[in-house]
Scaffold this active site. Structure first.
Site, PDB file in Angstrom:
ATOM      1  N   TYR A  33       0.835  -1.640  -0.099  1.00 41.01           N
ATOM      2  CA  TYR A  33      -0.193  -0.094   0.435  1.00 41.01           C
ATOM      3  C   TYR A  33       0.567   1.589  -0.039  1.00 41.01           C
ATOM      4  CZ  TYR A  33       1.411   0.816   5.004  1.00 41.01           C
ATOM      5  OH  TYR A  33       1.653   1.169   6.081  1.00 41.01           O
ATOM      6  N   LYS A 146       6.968  -1.440   1.714  1.00 39.21           N
ATOM      7  CA  LYS A 146       5.157  -1.402   2.779  1.00 39.21           C
ATOM      8  C   LYS A 146       4.024  -2.378   2.582  1.00 39.21           C
ATOM      9  CE  LYS A 146       2.824   3.468   2.945  1.00 39.21           C
ATOM     10  NZ  LYS A 146       3.917   3.674   4.238  1.00 39.21           N
ATOM     11  N   GLU A 180      13.344   2.789  14.179  1.00 34.83           N
ATOM     12  CA  GLU A 180      11.895   3.897  13.204  1.00 34.83           C
ATOM     13  C   GLU A 180      10.888   3.736  14.276  1.00 34.83           C
ATOM     14  OE1 GLU A 180      10.216   2.544   9.977  1.00 34.83           O
ATOM     15  OE2 GLU A 180      10.461   0.961  10.243  1.00 34.83           O
ATOM     16  N   LEU A 204      11.532   0.910   7.031  1.00 35.53           N
ATOM     17  CA  LEU A 204      10.599   1.962   5.433  1.00 35.53           C
ATOM     18  C   LEU A 204      10.919   3.030   5.099  1.00 35.53           C
ATOM     19  CD1 LEU A 204       8.456   1.080   4.273  1.00 35.53           C
ATOM     20  CD2 LEU A 204       6.640   2.435   5.330  1.00 35.53           C
TER      21      LEU A 204
END
Length: 285
Positions: A33, A146, A180, A204
């Site tokens: 996505y 993702k 992250e 990501l």
């Protein structure tokens, strides 16, 4: 100004949209996505998002149901039809609907889902700084894709909320390597340098992260993509998160310890001002 969905060519209100029960996105999280921010009716950095989408599709061996140019036009058309000026567009592609078997189905057609949402973000933390917690990174080893497999991120975000924090930070190696946020990338200001963990497959590589790095270089700030420890982060002059929807989120407290002055720092605010200007005047390509 309706929130609209487009599912495999069928346009409807978002609440009325239907996805097949046997879609492999539902059954296995077998899909990828993107989320694109919309300002004044214009998608921002869509070209970058669609490039990353193409890479994610290749990584999981799903064929794109539309060419990039066609998908770009379809997204723009949906934004126009919705009439929502400040929005986010969700783009999801799965391997399609097929009998529930783990191996790739031979005859499934990829499924494309688009929908437009009004942006609902609590911007007060941008003024005061947010609280964050750190958690061991127990996710899979392909975070650069993702993908739809976000349960660890969901659990981390809920853990943060249960502790009165706004974001959770994944760390590995007992704190030796910061990764992250649960839905964001992280930056630190260390000795006048803008530092962020490298895009080495463990994170990501966010589109907003990419743009902030470019803006920092334009502003003459030294930029480093390198490993960060949790201890270094706690000693940083500034820490902030970036993402497509929240844009810039300064951190005032991490694991109960004050970051810098305990208020949003000047360098992060300077970069965000440049980012905001770009959002209003450019397409982010």
């Amino acid at each position: 100004m309706p929130e609209l969905a487009w599912v495999n060519g069928k346009l409807s209100g978002l609440a009325e949209a239907v996805v097949p029960c046997l879609d492999r996105g539902n059954l296995f999280g077998d899909g990828v996505y993107e989320v694109v921010r919309v300002y004044a009716g214009r998608p921002f950095a869509q070209e970058r998002h669609l490039r990353r989408l193409k890479k994610s599709l290749a990584a999981v061996q799903i064929e794109a149901p539309l060419e990039t140019r066609e998908l770009d036009l379809q997204v723009r058309d949906l934004i126009t039809r919705s009439g929502i000026g400040e929005a986010q567009v969700y783009i999801q592609i799965t391997r399609g609907a097929a009998p529930r078997q783990h191996a790739f189905p031979r005859d499934a057609r990829p499924s494309l889902i688009l929908f437009v949402l009004k942006v609902e973000t609590d911007f007060r933390w941008r003024e005061t700084g947010c609280q964050a917690i750190s958690l061991p990174d127990d996710r899979w080893a392909h975070c650069h894709i993702k993908s739809l497999n976000l349960l660890p991120n969901v659990l981390a975000k809920e853990k943060a909320r249960s502790k009165g924090a706004q974001e959770a930070l994944f760390v590995a190696g007992g704190g030796a390597k910061v990764r992250e946020g649960s839905s964001s990338n992280v930056f630190a200001l260390l000795d006048g340098k803008v530092v962020t963990p490298p895009a080495d497959g463990h994170i990501l590589a966010g589109i907003t992260r990419e743009i902030f790095l470019e803006l920092a270089e334009t502003a003459g700030l030294p930029v480093l993509e390198q490993d960060l420890s949790l201890a270094e982060l706690l000693e940083a002059q500034e820490v902030f998160f970036t993402s497509t929807v929240s844009e810039y989120l300064p951190v005032s407290e991490l694991d109960g310890k004050r970051i810098g002055t305990g208020h949003p720092g000047p360098k992060g605010q300077e970069l965000y001002a440049l980012y905001s200007q770009l959002c209003q005047t450019g397409d982010g390509s």
